[in-house]
Enzyme design. Structure first.
Site, mmCIF file in Angstrom:
data_model
loop_
_atom_site.group_PDB
_atom_site.id
_atom_site.type_symbol
_atom_site.label_atom_id
_atom_site.label_comp_id
_atom_site.label_asym_id
_atom_site.label_seq_id
_atom_site.Cartn_x
_atom_site.Cartn_y
_atom_site.Cartn_z
ATOM 1 N N GLU A 72 38.920 -76.448 -26.833
ATOM 2 C CA GLU A 72 37.554 -76.966 -26.638
ATOM 3 C C GLU A 72 37.056 -76.718 -25.223
ATOM 4 O O GLU A 72 36.489 -77.604 -24.576
ATOM 5 C CB GLU A 72 37.506 -78.459 -26.963
ATOM 6 C CG GLU A 72 37.877 -78.758 -28.398
ATOM 7 C CD GLU A 72 37.752 -80.234 -28.785
ATOM 8 O OE1 GLU A 72 37.434 -81.060 -27.928
ATOM 9 O OE2 GLU A 72 37.980 -80.527 -29.970
ATOM 10 N N GLU A 123 42.701 -78.175 -34.932
ATOM 11 C CA GLU A 123 42.875 -79.600 -34.618
ATOM 12 C C GLU A 123 42.113 -80.376 -35.683
ATOM 13 O O GLU A 123 40.927 -80.117 -35.905
ATOM 14 C CB GLU A 123 42.334 -79.888 -33.218
ATOM 15 C CG GLU A 123 42.680 -81.271 -32.727
ATOM 16 C CD GLU A 123 42.245 -81.475 -31.281
ATOM 17 O OE1 GLU A 123 42.550 -80.627 -30.421
ATOM 18 O OE2 GLU A 123 41.580 -82.493 -31.030
HETATM 19 C C1 GAL Z 1 39.585 -83.393 -29.401
HETATM 20 C C2 GAL Z 1 40.402 -82.914 -28.210
HETATM 21 C C3 GAL Z 1 41.704 -83.675 -28.088
HETATM 22 C C4 GAL Z 1 41.460 -85.128 -28.246
HETATM 23 C C5 GAL Z 1 40.825 -85.380 -29.580
HETATM 24 C C6 GAL Z 1 40.623 -86.834 -29.924
HETATM 25 O O1 GAL Z 1 38.258 -83.084 -29.270
HETATM 26 O O2 GAL Z 1 40.688 -81.556 -28.343
HETATM 27 O O3 GAL Z 1 42.303 -83.399 -26.852
HETATM 28 O O4 GAL Z 1 40.622 -85.531 -27.213
HETATM 29 O O5 GAL Z 1 39.561 -84.770 -29.585
HETATM 30 O O6 GAL Z 1 40.000 -86.952 -31.167
#
Ligand code: GAL
Length: 815
Positions: free
Chosen positions: A431, A507
């Protein structure tokens, strides 16, 4: 033994090794006899500096994990833009509320034979490491997560004795979005070699052809300091997983034009590496310079093929599969960032049982021990270096170093792990705000090209969350494998628009829950906060950007072009206490984990297990059934099971059968009795297989009065190496052994014999008790105490006592 004697012993050992193996390399961990102090000291790099008053520590060491927790340790007034925040607000607990900020120094001394090459290898040092040998700066490495090495030969004392090693580390405020740890939290290696030797990460092994019948193996070996005219001979034996020589080669070369020394082998009927059968081979190379044996170097590797095929997906050894992966940060809960192999193995053991087959090292380079364990235990890995590139996420984050250091950081990571069969993909970032810059694709290309140059065998991904940007500006189209973070509703559109015809869930989920906490009424909710600062374990709550697991299961099940997912996260971690991150102290650890900070599985663990673990039976009931005051109230019962159908009985009364079905997303993956009514007694579930046969049964009972402490250790026998760990689950139970699911009494620990109490955690994200003190409150009836083996064989007796209940004790052998 005093320090002087230990040093002498090391010197004797080193010399002894050198004699018996004739100029072989020696590799030692510098673990003991370190002095540490927080603070900055002008002369601490100098040999004569007096460190006697400093604390004696063993490396790996995390200076911040002992706390105490304090809101002022990491107060930040920021807008977390990736959470859609536009205005700055007061953030609490973002990096765990622990004192990681500041400067710290470590000092030790070491001996090494004077006529050898001496290299120090740091697996990671948090952060901005300045390494001094005998008062002179040997190297500087800013990025706290990366491995780096420095050749300190020119700085050594003439007789090789009593060399002072000093390391200065500095952590700035607002340098992280989670708990980074502090200090020499990973191992430090002393490597002594002949002048002519294979340098650190000096081999590259690839398998250009892999089939059932045979595999082709190419080994390239760098050899340092061999003069132009030297004749180099390399004898390499390839050892099978059971240690037999399966093939060998002896090659000689005088001229290599600076290229690595190349050898090629055929291995017939290879045992292929996979998560289910993690077979590992070794290439053992003897290096001769003008007929003198100068080095012996072992490269462990695996034989396996990976293919990413548009519109078809991912293939390992020719077999289609989808990643059933989790993301993890590097901290080990109550142990902090200080690395421990037994702790990592415990994590992986839990994940394996869940059916997880892949790990993403979010958002940084892992410790080498984790990669080695993934090779051995069978987990595919996506290794990721960065959470930010040239544009900041944190005021003092990596962007300060990106332009000067990114290539060096990438190269170290790639050289370190390109021989590990578990690694099946590199990620270049998470991100990163650069994804929305019109020239962001250039930065991505720069990083992706480094991967391709240093390792042509694996593709590259990037975790992207700004879908509109990356589809429009060409960023997503140029990454080998487009990875989406969340944004499940945009997968199809991304697949349609992008040329790769594959989508990775780089993710996913970020469902939030607290172990053993259930909220009523049971409803799907986003970013909900409660007075008790917890989230519901019915697994229906997520953040504004995230979703429940069922959505990701469906994406994998329904679309041939998805290649699987990495769930955020396998384990809860210190820091990022969303949704309680804005002025919500005392929350200071995450709620995203499938498993809590105490390594105790939440209910969600069984939901993933029911879908992912195809070999084991899963039949799990939630919530607990001890609800004084809820008599007569609707208290939905959920069952996570791999079976298609189950029948629920409450005190013998049937609530009917439920089968998984397509009527809603949740109904596809969970069995739910939304109208169940609480009455004290017994909840029973009978599961049926697809032929309608009753095959399994599970019962949960209302707990009586707290009666005794039950202790269950994950290990009954530890290695007496001073490092091995047992994870003991401490439960408050009634006289029949039923968990008292809301008990929160204080437990006091003691460990006697050949080991010690190391730390405890209870998984409560608001708990401010220090992990290393021998007492802690249970959270919903449970906690985990960690026992560490000493260095002698014998027995550890661990006792847990509390007011009002009978104590528990357990014996653990050390061998
Ligand atoms: C994502 C990020 C992670 C964590 C996660 C929590 O956007 O890549 O590091 O912050 O959100 O939901």
């Amino acid at each position: 033994m005093n320090m002087k004697h230990q040093k002498q012993l090391l010197a004797v050992l080193l010399m002894g090794t050198a004699c018996t193996l004739q100029a072989q390399r020696s590799e030692t961990l510098l673990e003991k006899n370190w002095k540490f102090s927080k603070g900055d000291f002008k002369e601490a790099s100098q040999p004569e500096f007096n460190d006697t008053k400093w604390e004696s520590v063993v490396i790996p060491h995390d200076w911040a994990i002992f706390g105490p927790f304090d809101m002022n340790n990491d107060l930040q007034n920021v807008a977390v833009t990736q959470n859609f925040e536009k205005k700055a607000s007061l953030k609490t607990g973002r990096t765990g509320g622990l004192p990681y900020v500041g400067t710290g120094w470590y000092r030790t001394s070491f001996d090494a034979p004077a006529d050898k090459e001496v290299t120090l290898l740091f697996d990671g040092a948090m952060s901005e490491a300045r390494v001094y040998v005998n008062g002179k700066e040997a190297c500087f490495w800013p990025f706290g997560y990366n491995s780096f090495h420095c050749n300190v030969t020119p700085l050594m004392n003439k007789d090789g004795k009593n060399n002072t090693l000093a390391v200065r580390l500095e952590n700035r405020p607002q340098s992280s979005r989670w708990y980074p740890g502090a200090g020499l939290y990973r191992n430090v290696h002393l490597i002594v070699t002949d002048k002519v030797h294979v340098p650190v990460w000096g081999t590259q092994i690839t398998t250009p052809h892999v089939s059932k019948d045979f595999a082709a193996i190419r080994l390239q070996t760098k050899i340092d300091n061999a003069g132009e005219k030297t004749q180099i001979r390399v004898e390499t034996e390839i050892l099978s997983p059971d240690g037999k020589v399966v093939t060998s080669k002896e090659n000689t070369s005088r001229i290599n034009h600076g290229q690595p020394f190349e050898q090629n082998f055929i291995v017939n009927a290879p045992e292929l590496w996979s998560p289910e059968s993690p077979s590992l081979y070794k290439a053992v190379s003897k290096i001769y310079a003008d007929d003198r044996l100068v080095d012996t170097y072992t490269t462990r590797f695996g034989i396996r093929s990976i293919e990413y095929i548009a519109d078809k997906g991912f293939y390992l050894n020719g077999k289609h599969r989808k990643f059933q992966g989790v993301c993890n940060h590097h901290d080990l809960g109550p142990l902090g960032a200080a690395i421990n192999v037994a702790a990592l193995r415990h994590q992986l053991t839990l994940l394996k049982d869940m059916g997880c087959d892949a790990i993403r090292t979010s958002h940084n380079m892992p410790t080498p021990e984790l990669v080695a364990l993934c090779d051995e235990m069978g987990f595919m890995m996506m290794i990721e270096p960065f959470d930010e590139w040239d544009i900041a996420k944190c005021e003092n984050g990596y962007h300060r170093y990106f332009n000067e250091w990114a290539e060096r950081d990438m190269v170290n990571m790639l050289h370190n792990y390109r021989n590990n069969p578990c690694v099946i993909m590199w990620s270049i970032g998470n991100e990163v705000p650069t994804q929305c810059s019109p020239v962001g694709y250039k930065v991505a290309k720069f990083l992706q090209d480094i991967c391709h140059r240093e390792d042509p065998t694996r593709p590259v991904t990037c975790g992207m969350d700004q879908v509109t940007c990356v589809l429009a500006n060409g960023f997503a189209a140029m990454i080998d494998i487009p990875g989406l973070n969340y944004r499940t509703q945009r997968y199809k559109e991304s697949y349609d628009q992008l040329p790769q015809n594959l989508i990775l869930g780089s993710e996913t989920a970020s469902t939030v829950s607290s172990r053993g906490v259930y909220k009523f009424p049971v409803e799907d909710k986003k970013s909900t906060k409660y007075e008790d600062h917890q989230c519901s374990s019915y697994d229906v709550e997520a953040c504004s950007w995230s979703n429940i697991p069922d959505e990701d299961f469906a994406l994998a099940d329904d679309n041939h072009w998805t290649i699987g997912q990495f769930v955020w996260t396998g384990f809860d971690y210190l820091g990022e206490p969303s949704p309680y991150d804005t002025d919500a102290w005392p929350n200071h650890s995450s709620m995203f984990g499938i498993i809590d900070l105490a390594s105790l599985p939440k209910d969600r663990y069984y939901l993933y297990r029911s879908v992912w673990n195809k070999d084991a039976e899963t039949l799990h009931i939630l919530p607990h059934w001890t609800w004084p005051g809820r008599e007569g109230e609707v208290t939905p019962v959920f069952v996570y099971t791999n079976y298609p159908t189950a029948e629920l009985f409450i005190n013998g009364k049937s609530y009917g059968k439920q089968s998984k079905n397509d009527s809603s997303l949740k109904n596809r993956y969970r069995l739910m009795w939304m109208d169940a009514v609480y009455e004290p007694g017994e909840v029973k579930v009978i599961a049926y297989n697809k032929d309608g046969k009753a095959v399994a049964e599970k019962v949960v009972r209302t707990a009586g009065k707290p009666h005794h402490i039950e202790l269950v250790s994950n290990r009954n026998e530890l290695t007496a190496d001073g490092k091995d760990l047992a994870y003991v689950t401490v439960k408050v139970v009634d006289k029949d052994g039923n968990l008292c699911p809301t008990d929160n009494r204080q437990i006091n620990f003691s460990a006697k014999g050949t080991g010690k109490y190391r730390a405890a955690a209870n998984g409560d994200p608001t708990n401010l008790e220090q992990f290393h003190l021998p007492k802690m409150h249970t959270f919903n009836g449970m906690l985990t105490a960690i026992i560490q083996a000493g260095e002698t064989a014998g027995e550890i007796v661990f006792t847990a006592k509390a007011n009002g209940v009978k104590a528990g004790n357990i014996r653990i052998q050390t061998k």
